[in-house]
Design a protein around this motif. Structure first.
Motif, PDB file in Angstrom:
ATOM      1  N   LEU A  17       0.830  -1.199   0.000  1.00  0.00           N
ATOM      2  CA  LEU A  17       0.000   0.000   0.000  1.00  0.00           C
ATOM      3  C   LEU A  17       0.871   1.258   0.000  1.00  0.00           C
ATOM      4  N   VAL A  18       1.903   1.241   0.832  1.00  0.00           N
ATOM      5  CA  VAL A  18       2.763   2.417   0.968  1.00  0.00           C
ATOM      6  C   VAL A  18       3.705   2.537  -0.232  1.00  0.00           C
ATOM      7  N   ASN A  19       4.139   1.417  -0.742  1.00  0.00           N
ATOM      8  CA  ASN A  19       5.166   1.410  -1.777  1.00  0.00           C
ATOM      9  C   ASN A  19       4.734   0.513  -2.931  1.00  0.00           C
TER      10      ASN A  19
ATOM     11  N   GLY B  43       8.897  18.941  -6.725  1.00  0.00           N
ATOM     12  CA  GLY B  43       7.610  18.247  -6.740  1.00  0.00           C
ATOM     13  C   GLY B  43       7.693  16.958  -7.542  1.00  0.00           C
ATOM     14  N   SER B  44       7.064  15.916  -7.045  1.00  0.00           N
ATOM     15  CA  SER B  44       7.139  14.629  -7.703  1.00  0.00           C
ATOM     16  C   SER B  44       5.998  13.813  -7.136  1.00  0.00           C
ATOM     17  N   SER B  45       5.357  13.018  -7.979  1.00  0.00           N
ATOM     18  CA  SER B  45       4.215  12.315  -7.385  1.00  0.00           C
ATOM     19  C   SER B  45       4.678  10.980  -6.820  1.00  0.00           C
ATOM     20  N   ILE B  46       4.778  10.939  -5.517  1.00  0.00           N
ATOM     21  CA  ILE B  46       5.220   9.732  -4.819  1.00  0.00           C
ATOM     22  C   ILE B  46       3.981   9.122  -4.182  1.00  0.00           C
ATOM     23  N   LYS B  47       3.795   7.821  -4.403  1.00  0.00           N
ATOM     24  CA  LYS B  47       2.521   7.170  -4.109  1.00  0.00           C
ATOM     25  C   LYS B  47       2.021   7.341  -2.668  1.00  0.00           C
ATOM     26  N   CYS B  48       2.921   7.287  -1.712  1.00  0.00           N
ATOM     27  CA  CYS B  48       2.413   7.306  -0.344  1.00  0.00           C
ATOM     28  C   CYS B  48       2.085   8.719   0.139  1.00  0.00           C
ATOM     29  N   PHE B  49       2.440   9.726  -0.678  1.00  0.00           N
ATOM     30  CA  PHE B  49       2.231  11.101  -0.226  1.00  0.00           C
ATOM     31  C   PHE B  49       1.010  11.736  -0.870  1.00  0.00           C
ATOM     32  N   ASP B  50       0.503  12.725  -0.200  1.00  0.00           N
ATOM     33  CA  ASP B  50      -0.544  13.590  -0.694  1.00  0.00           C
ATOM     34  C   ASP B  50      -0.017  14.254  -1.970  1.00  0.00           C
ATOM     35  N   SER B  51      -0.798  14.237  -3.056  1.00  0.00           N
ATOM     36  CA  SER B  51      -0.263  14.734  -4.331  1.00  0.00           C
ATOM     37  C   SER B  51       0.175  16.200  -4.260  1.00  0.00           C
TER      38      SER B  51
END
Ligand SMILES: [Zn+2]
Lengths: 800, 337
Positions: A528-530, A640-648
């Motif tokens: 889920l996190v990664n 800025g980069s869209s990393i899955k576990c973070f708020d966009s």
């Protein structure tokens, strides 16, 4: 392993009290963990005879009995189904204290007075059996104290044996150590078999197919036995060893095993199915039912005793159901064998079952000790079961295992131990252990002894094993403590260890508490996190929550946060310096790396003069900036980069020197919810190897400035989308190298500023290393700065 | 009065009053009186719009200059008063306001303390991978395949054919294979065993192993080093006893017990009424371990020892539940700041 003290005394002739015997054995490696008196609950228990039993009206489970205890007759209420008139029983009188904390008092049960209790084995602490009362042998005299009547005053010694010492898994084995410690000899019981004329060989042949798995297989035949209950002395020994008596045949086999360490197995000869024992590997998928009525699908891992066709026993582990001894058994085939320990281990693992026999075979028994065992058992079958022992032992022992000769240099022994023992003393230790010294023709000389080690000690193979015997019997107390052998002169500290300590100091100094993970993760949370990242899976996890090794520190940090929130610890500044793990890559390279995780959530500490505020992203970047300045790293950038576990909206890569060295952001709401987290959490995760590469440990001194600085403040209004970082870069560029520091010290958006705009206050400090700056020099730079800001960002300069 | 004169008059008057003021309250009042929304200087500025354009710039500049001057003077003097502290009654019993330092994890502290003591005796700190090969974790340490000793350390296996190290001793295997004696190393770190998680056991725990290999190393050296360690870590005056034990990688092997520091050996709950606490396992490195690594076991000898970290930490700090360490409740962590 449990053994009664009296048995060890009987075999060793030792005069040591139980406590001393236990201590001495512990100090020689036969660890005695516990010594318990057997008759702890026997106070105020006497032998009684049941005279009369009457039902109690309205109660069908309990009855009242009149019991004669010699000086009086007691009226007792008893619930045991096996109570019968004429039985001799154990009666606890008023004041007795039984196992399980029962205290005997006068009581009225269903209106009937009861002034004592008829005891079961479990109430006496003899065994776990509480199904019925203990029925005593009729020879017990009424009124006699139970401890005397049963001859039960003893100690149970519990031994915790190391896996290398198969030889000590019996009363004789332990007695051998006692004898060695006290320079005495053990005395085995003497007995004589009266064999019948009939020869065992007539009924039986033994064939061994796999001779390395089964170097020896022997059997005897005993006919015309009668299965019955064992006599009390035998039952008592087994009870004291923690083994439940079953019937005379089973009890004798167990007793002999406890006595000398050789497991035995009795088959019902008439149900054996042939007159041939064939020892072979099981076939793939061959079916076999063990005597606990479990069906097993076998593999060649398992060594099987067969009757030439079918399996009759899983060698050394458990007998088969079909040839089991039953109440109607009259003739038995008694097996005594020596199996290869590794084979038994594999069988046991395959079958996933353990037994007292298997434990002994697996640790290694004496291949030459089985004659004693099989004869001893045969003798007892003759005496206790009325059996007739057929003459001869059928023995298949293709290659006799001879005692090992091990070279031993007394000087080497002293060199290794740091002792000063004389050779004569070492020889004495070996003699006390039952070892012998071969003569000079076998290689013994002044500097070297050829020690002949009996086959009951398969663990002794090398000189160093003999050295251990010396220290084991002499005791470690005789070895001096010596400080001084220093080894290498220089002890380096490695950069990674130093870095770890530096990080720990830096983080705790900023108020962060260190957390520590165990390395495991729940694959569902990890994915889920990664998502999509490879995970190293555990082949034999012991729970689904711990079924992979973590590939990020984030899930564990969120779990820790969840635990803390459950305890109302809502304000957290945490860090972990821990490892993450990866499965091998395509080229088979395994990788694990240390990472640094930093987490903030909740509110800052409120004091009577400072208001608290929420922790946020900037608290994390501040810590990272401190880190980069502490280790003189190049400037950090957050892109800025869209990393899955973070708020966009709040998801960034940490960059340094154009390389990505980690990630930082606000944990995505949905993910936080999976950890029952509702509050905002900010996390940064950075691989340590990347950080370590960027550290500049030169820590060179920079000369302090000689000339004063001159500082100017500037307030500007720009579009709210303009980035502070870009403004600072523009200012630096325009101000040139005279600008020593540029910092943003205020940020305002609100009523006094137009919508969509923000006001920033910038402080610029100018300094020259060559001279004091004149105010017009500074003003000129400042004009350039203002010009650039107007041009680049359409900035409006606020009047000050 | 013409505006310019008013400005001069105001300046003279304000400077005098600021100069004579003796409290922050007075200064604040002066600020309002001159610079507030209805203040005297503000009033002058408001009149500017009635001034003829040709004079406006001159008067405006003078008024602004006065405003700036008063502002900076007031600020300077206010600051000097503020530095004397708030004008409330001083209360020395109010709590101090320093920010709190974080706590290093107690296990890392204990591990650090243990390593420090051995570092002082010349042991170098070394590490190895947590995901290990059977060879370094078992085979090189003289755990033959199918040997009951393997059951002493229930193992987690990972996909791909490796395992989670069950002790830190594989670091010893690796170093022996790489270096030449003299070697004196301590290996702290995380280990894993297939255990049920209870108050006394966990799937992960820490260990500090150490070993020394050189010519002429004896069991007396081992005893000396370990006794020195125990005295330093647990305190002077304790009794100790070595008793034979079994580890595949040492021979002879021993277990070191120290007298219970809680009851001084009289027997209590901590020591399960035995008076003794098991602290570590040790022994002389088995010659086969040295030979595996290509070290001549006739010429060189060595000793090795190993201790858990959680257990001594629990004993020394009277922690009753091993799960506390990985639970990371900050109220627990902060007890060991
Ligand atoms: Zn104690």
């Amino acid at each position: 392993m449990k053994l009664p003290y009296s048995w060890l005394v009987e075999l060793s002739g030792s005069k040591w009290p139980a406590e001393e015997m236990g201590d001495r054995l512990t100090l020689c490696g036969t660890a005695c963990e516990d010594i318990e008196p057997t008759a702890r609950y026997f106070d105020k228990i006497v032998v009684g005879k049941v005279l009369d039993i009457k039902p109690i009206s309205g109660a069908d489970k309990i009855r009242q009995a009149t019991v004669d205890i010699g000086k009086e007759k007691l009226n007792l209420v008893c619930g045991a189904p096996n109570l019968e008139v004429g039985q001799k029983v154990a009666v606890a009188v008023i004041g007795a204290r039984l196992a399980g904390g029962i205290e005997i008092k006068k009581a009225r049960i269903r209106g009937i007075e009861s002034s004592g209790m008829i005891c079961s084995e479990s109430e006496l602490g003899i065994s776990q059996d509480h199904a019925g009362i203990l029925v005593l042998d009729d020879s017990c005299r009424v009124g006699k104290s139970l401890v005397k009547a049963l001859d039960y005053d003893d100690y149970i010694m519990t031994f915790e044996l190391t896996p290398n010492r198969g030889d000590s898994m019996s009363a004789i084995g332990v007695a051998r150590d006692i004898a060695a410690l006290s320079s005495s000899k053990i005395s085995r019981p003497k007995f004589k078999i009266k064999p019948s004329k009939e020869k065992a060989g007539k009924y039986l042949k033994v064939e061994i197919e796999d001779k390395s798995a089964c170097p020896r297989y022997a059997a005897r035949i005993i006919k015309d036995i009668k299965i019955a209950e064992s006599p009390w002395w035998l039952k008592k020994k087994l009870l004291m060893c923690g083994i439940r008596p079953i019937n005379n045949v089973v009890d004798i086999s167990n007793f002999v095993m406890l006595e000398c360490g050789q497991p035995l197995h009795a088959f019902d000869l008439n149900r054996f199915g042939s007159n041939k024992v064939v020892v072979r590997r099981a076939r793939k998928n061959e079916m076999f039912k063990t005597l606990d009525e479990k069906e097993h699908k076998l593999s060649p891992e398992v060594l099987l005793i067969t009757n030439g066709k079918n399996g009759v026993a899983a060698a050394g582990v458990m007998g088969g159901f079909d040839s089991e001894v039953r109440p109607d058994t009259t003739d038995i085939l008694l097996e005594a064998a020596y199996f290869n320990p590794a084979v038994i281990r594999r069988s046991r693992k395959f079958l996933n079952m353990t037994s007292e026999s298997q434990a002994r075979f697996e640790k290694g028994i004496d291949p030459n000790g089985l004659e004693y065992a099989i004869d001893r058992a045969a003798y007892l079958f003759q005496e206790l079961c009325g059996g007739s022992v057929l003459s001869g032992m059928v023995d298949c022992y293709p290659k006799k295992i001879a005692p090992r000769k091990v070279a031993f240099r007394p000087q080497r022994c002293n060199d290794l131990l740091g002792t000063d023992y004389k050779t004569s003393l070492m020889k004495k230790v070996f003699k006390d252990l039952g070892f012998t010294i071969a003569g000079s023709n076998a290689g013994t000389n002044d500097k070297k002894l050829m020690v002949v080690v009996p086959t009951f000690r398969p663990d002794i193979e090398r000189e160093v094993d003999l050295i251990e015997e010396i220290v084991r019997i002499r005791g470690y107390a005789e070895i001096p403590d010596q400080v001084g052998n220093i080894g290498p002169l220089f002890t380096p500290i490695h950069p990674q260890d130093k870095f770890k300590e530096d990080i720990r100091r830096l983080m705790t100094g900023q108020g962060f508490d260190e957390i520590m993970g165990h390395g495991f993760d729940d694959s569902r949370l990890a994915a889920l996190v990664n998502p999509g990242q490879p995970l190293l899976k555990i082949s034999n996890p012991n729970s689904v929550e711990l079924n992979v090794m973590r590939n990020s520190l984030i899930p564990f940090a969120l779990t820790v946060m969840k635990n803390n929130i459950a305890q109302r610890n809502l304000d957290l500044c945490l860090f972990e310096y821990g490892k993450v793990y990866f499965p091998p890559d395509a080229r088979g390279n395994w990788r694990e790396e240390y990472r640094l995780l930093i987490l903030v959530t909740g509110q800052t500490q409120q004091t009577w003069r400072d208001k608290s505020r929420r922790y946020d992203y900037y608290d994390l970047t501040g810590v990272l900036e401190n880190l980069s300045s502490r280790f003189k790293m190049p400037k950090l950038e957050f892109t800025g980069s869209s990393i899955k576990c973070f708020d966009s909206e709040l998801s960034f890569e940490v960059k340094c020197d154009q390389k990505v060295i980690g990630k930082i952001g606000k944990i995505d709401k949905a993910i936080a919810a999976r950890f029952d987290i509702k509050q905002a959490v900010y996390i940064a995760e950075l691989p340590i190897p990347d950080l370590l590469k960027l550290c500049d440990n030169s820590r060179l001194f920079e000369a302090l400035p000689i000339y004063p600085a001159s500082s100017r403040d500037l307030a500007i209004v720009v579009d709210e989308t303009v980035k502070a970082g870009d403004i600072v870069s523009t200012v630096r560029e325009a101000a040139g190298k005279l600008a020593e520091h540029v910092s943003i010290f205020d940020l305002y958006q609100g009523k006094q500023i137009a919508k969509g705009k923000k006001s920033l206050a910038i402080s610029i400090s100018y300094r020259s290393s060559e001279s004091s700056l004149e105010s017009n020099q500074v003003d000129e730079r400042q004009r350039l700065v203002v010009g650039s800001l107007k041009k680049e960002f359409n900035a409006e300069i606020r009047d000050k | 009065m013409p505006l310019l004169e008013q400005i001069i008059q105001l300046e003279k008057e304000a400077l005098e009053r600021i100069g004579n003021s003796d409290s922050l309250d007075l200064l604040n009042a002066i600020q309002v009186e001159y610079l507030g929304r209805k203040g005297k200087v503000t009033a002058v500025l408001k009149q500017l719009k009635d001034v003829p354009p040709e004079k406006r710039q001159q008067i405006g500049a003078a008024a602004n200059k006065l405003r700036v001057k008063l502002e900076s003077l007031l600020k300077e003097k206010q600051t000097s008063f503020a530095d004397l502290g708030p004008k409330t009654i001083f209360d020395p019993t109010l709590p101090g306001t320093a920010s709190r330092a974080g706590a290093p994890h107690i296990i890392n502290q204990v591990m650090g303390e243990i390593c420090q003591i051995f570092y002082g005796m010349g042991f170098e700190i070394a590490h190895g991978p947590h995901v290990e090969t059977d060879y370094f974790n078992f085979a090189a340490l003289n755990f033959p395949p199918d040997h009951p000793a393997r059951d002493m350390q229930d193992t987690f296996f990972v996909e791909g054919g490796r395992l989670l190290r069950t002790h830190t001793t594989p670091v010893q295997s690796r170093i022996l294979a790489e270096r030449k004696p003299p070697i004196k190393i301590i290996t702290p770190g995380l280990c894993f065993r297939y255990e049920t998680i209870t108050t006394r056991s966990h799937v992960a725990f820490h260990q500090v192993d150490g070993f020394m290999v050189d010519e002429g190393v004896t069991m007396a050296d081992l005893k000396g080093a370990l006794v020195a360690f125990c005295r330093e870590y647990f305190g002077e005056g304790l009794k100790y006893k070595f008793r034979p034990s079994y580890f595949p990688f040492t021979e002879p092997s021993a277990e070191l017990d120290i007298s219970c520091f809680l009851c001084n050996g009289k027997g209590c709950q901590l020591c399960k009424y035995s008076g003794w606490l098991e602290i570590l396992g040790c022994g002389m490195i088995d010659p086969s371990v040295l030979e595996h690594a290509g070290i001549d076991s006739e010429k060189y000898t060595g000793y090795a020892f190993g201790t858990g970290v959680e257990r001594p930490a629990m004993l020394k700090h009277k922690i009753t539940d091993i799960r506390m360490f990985f639970n990371n409740d900050i109220r627990f962590l902060r007890q060991f700041t």
